[in-house]
Design a protein around this motif. Structure first.
Motif, mmCIF file in Angstrom:
data_model
loop_
_atom_site.group_PDB
_atom_site.id
_atom_site.type_symbol
_atom_site.label_atom_id
_atom_site.label_comp_id
_atom_site.label_asym_id
_atom_site.label_seq_id
_atom_site.Cartn_x
_atom_site.Cartn_y
_atom_site.Cartn_z
ATOM 1 N N PRO A 115 0.790 -1.229 0.000
ATOM 2 C CA PRO A 115 0.000 0.000 0.000
ATOM 3 C C PRO A 115 0.823 1.281 0.000
ATOM 4 O O PRO A 115 0.323 2.328 -0.377
ATOM 5 C CB PRO A 115 -0.839 -0.102 1.275
ATOM 6 C CG PRO A 115 -0.133 -1.082 2.141
ATOM 7 C CD PRO A 115 0.620 -1.991 1.225
ATOM 8 N N TYR A 116 2.084 1.203 0.413
ATOM 9 C CA TYR A 116 2.918 2.393 0.460
ATOM 10 C C TYR A 116 4.059 2.239 -0.534
ATOM 11 O O TYR A 116 4.833 1.292 -0.469
ATOM 12 C CB TYR A 116 3.468 2.619 1.874
ATOM 13 C CG TYR A 116 2.362 2.727 2.892
ATOM 14 C CD1 TYR A 116 1.555 3.863 2.945
ATOM 15 C CD2 TYR A 116 2.091 1.680 3.757
ATOM 16 C CE1 TYR A 116 0.513 3.947 3.847
ATOM 17 C CE2 TYR A 116 1.049 1.761 4.669
ATOM 18 C CZ TYR A 116 0.263 2.906 4.705
ATOM 19 O OH TYR A 116 -0.775 2.981 5.596
ATOM 20 N N TYR A 117 4.160 3.175 -1.452
ATOM 21 C CA TYR A 117 5.158 3.084 -2.509
ATOM 22 C C TYR A 117 6.561 3.417 -2.037
ATOM 23 O O TYR A 117 7.527 3.066 -2.681
ATOM 24 C CB TYR A 117 4.784 4.009 -3.665
ATOM 25 C CG TYR A 117 3.523 3.593 -4.399
ATOM 26 C CD1 TYR A 117 2.874 2.398 -4.136
ATOM 27 C CD2 TYR A 117 2.986 4.403 -5.372
ATOM 28 C CE1 TYR A 117 1.731 2.031 -4.809
ATOM 29 C CE2 TYR A 117 1.842 4.041 -6.057
ATOM 30 C CZ TYR A 117 1.224 2.864 -5.761
ATOM 31 O OH TYR A 117 0.095 2.502 -6.447
ATOM 32 N N ARG A 118 6.684 4.107 -0.902
ATOM 33 C CA ARG A 118 8.007 4.497 -0.402
ATOM 34 C C ARG A 118 8.204 3.993 1.020
ATOM 35 O O ARG A 118 8.613 4.729 1.891
ATOM 36 C CB ARG A 118 8.150 6.011 -0.422
ATOM 37 C CG ARG A 118 8.178 6.594 -1.805
ATOM 38 C CD ARG A 118 8.410 8.060 -1.721
ATOM 39 N NE ARG A 118 8.331 8.663 -3.037
ATOM 40 C CZ ARG A 118 8.804 9.836 -3.327
ATOM 41 N NH1 ARG A 118 9.398 10.548 -2.397
ATOM 42 N NH2 ARG A 118 8.696 10.327 -4.526
ATOM 43 N N ALA A 119 7.910 2.750 1.235
ATOM 44 C CA ALA A 119 8.038 2.184 2.586
ATOM 45 C C ALA A 119 9.506 2.104 2.978
ATOM 46 O O ALA A 119 10.358 1.718 2.176
ATOM 47 C CB ALA A 119 7.407 0.803 2.637
ATOM 48 N N GLY B 151 10.929 0.051 4.986
ATOM 49 C CA GLY B 151 11.391 -1.327 5.045
ATOM 50 C C GLY B 151 11.365 -2.029 3.701
ATOM 51 O O GLY B 151 11.601 -3.215 3.609
ATOM 52 N N GLY B 152 11.074 -1.303 2.653
ATOM 53 C CA GLY B 152 10.992 -1.880 1.321
ATOM 54 C C GLY B 152 9.552 -2.016 0.870
ATOM 55 O O GLY B 152 8.619 -1.860 1.650
ATOM 56 N N VAL B 153 9.386 -2.296 -0.377
ATOM 57 C CA VAL B 153 8.054 -2.453 -0.937
ATOM 58 C C VAL B 153 7.897 -3.868 -1.485
ATOM 59 O O VAL B 153 8.869 -4.556 -1.758
ATOM 60 C CB VAL B 153 7.772 -1.421 -2.056
ATOM 61 C CG1 VAL B 153 7.801 -0.005 -1.523
ATOM 62 C CG2 VAL B 153 8.751 -1.581 -3.190
ATOM 63 N N THR B 154 6.664 -4.267 -1.639
ATOM 64 C CA THR B 154 6.353 -5.559 -2.229
ATOM 65 C C THR B 154 5.942 -5.340 -3.679
ATOM 66 O O THR B 154 5.165 -4.428 -3.963
ATOM 67 C CB THR B 154 5.194 -6.238 -1.467
ATOM 68 O OG1 THR B 154 5.538 -6.298 -0.083
ATOM 69 C CG2 THR B 154 4.931 -7.628 -1.988
ATOM 70 N N VAL B 155 6.478 -6.156 -4.570
ATOM 71 C CA VAL B 155 6.103 -6.050 -5.980
ATOM 72 C C VAL B 155 5.444 -7.345 -6.430
ATOM 73 O O VAL B 155 5.620 -8.400 -5.824
ATOM 74 C CB VAL B 155 7.316 -5.723 -6.885
ATOM 75 C CG1 VAL B 155 7.900 -4.368 -6.533
ATOM 76 C CG2 VAL B 155 8.359 -6.799 -6.835
ATOM 77 N N ALA B 156 4.667 -7.237 -7.499
ATOM 78 C CA ALA B 156 4.019 -8.390 -8.112
ATOM 79 C C ALA B 156 4.151 -8.250 -9.622
ATOM 80 O O ALA B 156 4.502 -7.181 -10.131
ATOM 81 C CB ALA B 156 2.549 -8.455 -7.694
ATOM 82 N N GLU B 157 3.875 -9.332 -10.314
ATOM 83 C CA GLU B 157 3.949 -9.326 -11.775
ATOM 84 C C GLU B 157 2.654 -9.852 -12.355
ATOM 85 O O GLU B 157 1.975 -10.675 -11.746
ATOM 86 C CB GLU B 157 5.113 -10.187 -12.265
ATOM 87 C CG GLU B 157 6.465 -9.636 -11.889
ATOM 88 C CD GLU B 157 7.612 -10.453 -12.463
ATOM 89 O OE1 GLU B 157 7.359 -11.432 -13.203
ATOM 90 O OE2 GLU B 157 8.764 -10.108 -12.165
ATOM 91 N N LYS B 158 2.331 -9.355 -13.539
ATOM 92 C CA LYS B 158 1.150 -9.804 -14.252
ATOM 93 C C LYS B 158 1.496 -9.868 -15.722
ATOM 94 O O LYS B 158 2.143 -8.959 -16.262
ATOM 95 C CB LYS B 158 -0.010 -8.826 -14.016
ATOM 96 C CG LYS B 158 -1.290 -9.154 -14.717
ATOM 97 C CD LYS B 158 -2.025 -10.264 -14.031
ATOM 98 C CE LYS B 158 -3.355 -10.505 -14.724
ATOM 99 N NZ LYS B 158 -4.086 -11.606 -14.184
ATOM 100 N N THR B 159 1.098 -10.949 -16.393
ATOM 101 C CA THR B 159 1.345 -11.120 -17.817
ATOM 102 C C THR B 159 0.024 -11.110 -18.565
ATOM 103 O O THR B 159 -0.934 -11.771 -18.149
ATOM 104 C CB THR B 159 2.072 -12.447 -18.093
ATOM 105 O OG1 THR B 159 3.341 -12.419 -17.422
ATOM 106 C CG2 THR B 159 2.299 -12.659 -19.577
ATOM 107 N N PHE B 160 -0.022 -10.355 -19.645
ATOM 108 C CA PHE B 160 -1.185 -10.320 -20.520
ATOM 109 C C PHE B 160 -0.756 -10.861 -21.880
ATOM 110 O O PHE B 160 0.243 -10.416 -22.438
ATOM 111 C CB PHE B 160 -1.706 -8.892 -20.676
ATOM 112 C CG PHE B 160 -2.158 -8.283 -19.373
ATOM 113 C CD1 PHE B 160 -3.397 -8.586 -18.843
ATOM 114 C CD2 PHE B 160 -1.328 -7.412 -18.679
ATOM 115 C CE1 PHE B 160 -3.812 -8.035 -17.643
ATOM 116 C CE2 PHE B 160 -1.735 -6.850 -17.483
ATOM 117 C CZ PHE B 160 -2.987 -7.163 -16.964
ATOM 118 N N GLU B 161 -1.520 -11.812 -22.414
ATOM 119 C CA GLU B 161 -1.217 -12.401 -23.714
ATOM 120 C C GLU B 161 -2.187 -11.860 -24.755
ATOM 121 O O GLU B 161 -3.378 -11.723 -24.489
ATOM 122 C CB GLU B 161 -1.321 -13.921 -23.650
ATOM 123 C CG GLU B 161 -0.288 -14.553 -22.753
ATOM 124 C CD GLU B 161 -0.367 -16.072 -22.747
ATOM 125 O OE1 GLU B 161 -1.179 -16.638 -23.498
ATOM 126 O OE2 GLU B 161 0.391 -16.682 -21.987
#
Length: 150
Positions: free
Chosen positions: A107-111, A113-123
């Protein structure tokens, strides 16, 4: 004329895992109630029952579930959270095109302690030119990167 001919190949494209573009008017009629106030659909795709909308604020993924498709999961990726975009164009044969997004899922882009990222693929189907969509998403990712690192 058989069922496959009536579908114009969309079922075959869906089975192969890629999406077909749908008109903004049709998408607004069917999914407009999911939009935030002032949000507008820019582009959208259907994969058999599932739908992906690209709006001026986010990407909305509609995942219809179950035998009837009445149950549906709706997930959003805010455009402001996209930090990396990659693309793979179609090759020879049955290859399709892909756009891969990496986005900040915390929820916080500048945390601190670091941020969590995810990936999504669209075909996308071989015939769809992904370059304009890739370019726009890359512009968004670049702007987000610059804003995060000021």
């Amino acid at each position: 004329m058989g069922l496959f001919d009536k579908l114009g190949g969309s079922l075959a494209q869906g089975v192969m895992g890629n999406m077909n573009e749908v008109s903004v008017d049709e998408l607004t009629k069917d999914y407009g109630s999911y939009l935030m106030d002032g949000e507008t659909i820019q582009l959208g795709f259907r994969l058999i029952r599932d739908v992906v909308l690209f709006t001026d604020k986010r990407i909305i993924d509609f995942d219809k579930q179950g035998a009837t498709g009445q149950k549906m999961r709706v997930d959003s990726i805010n455009l402001s959270s996209i930090i990396h975009v990659s693309a793979e164009t179609s090759g020879f044969g049955m290859d399709d095109s892909e756009i891969n997004l990496t986005y900040i899922s915390s929820p916080y882009y500048r945390a601190s302690g670091g941020v969590t990222v995810a990936e999504k693929t669209f075909e996308f189907p071989k015939k769809y030119n992904i370059q304009p969509l890739y370019k726009r998403l890359q512009e968004i990712a670049y702007e987000n990167h610059e804003n995060l690192n000021k």
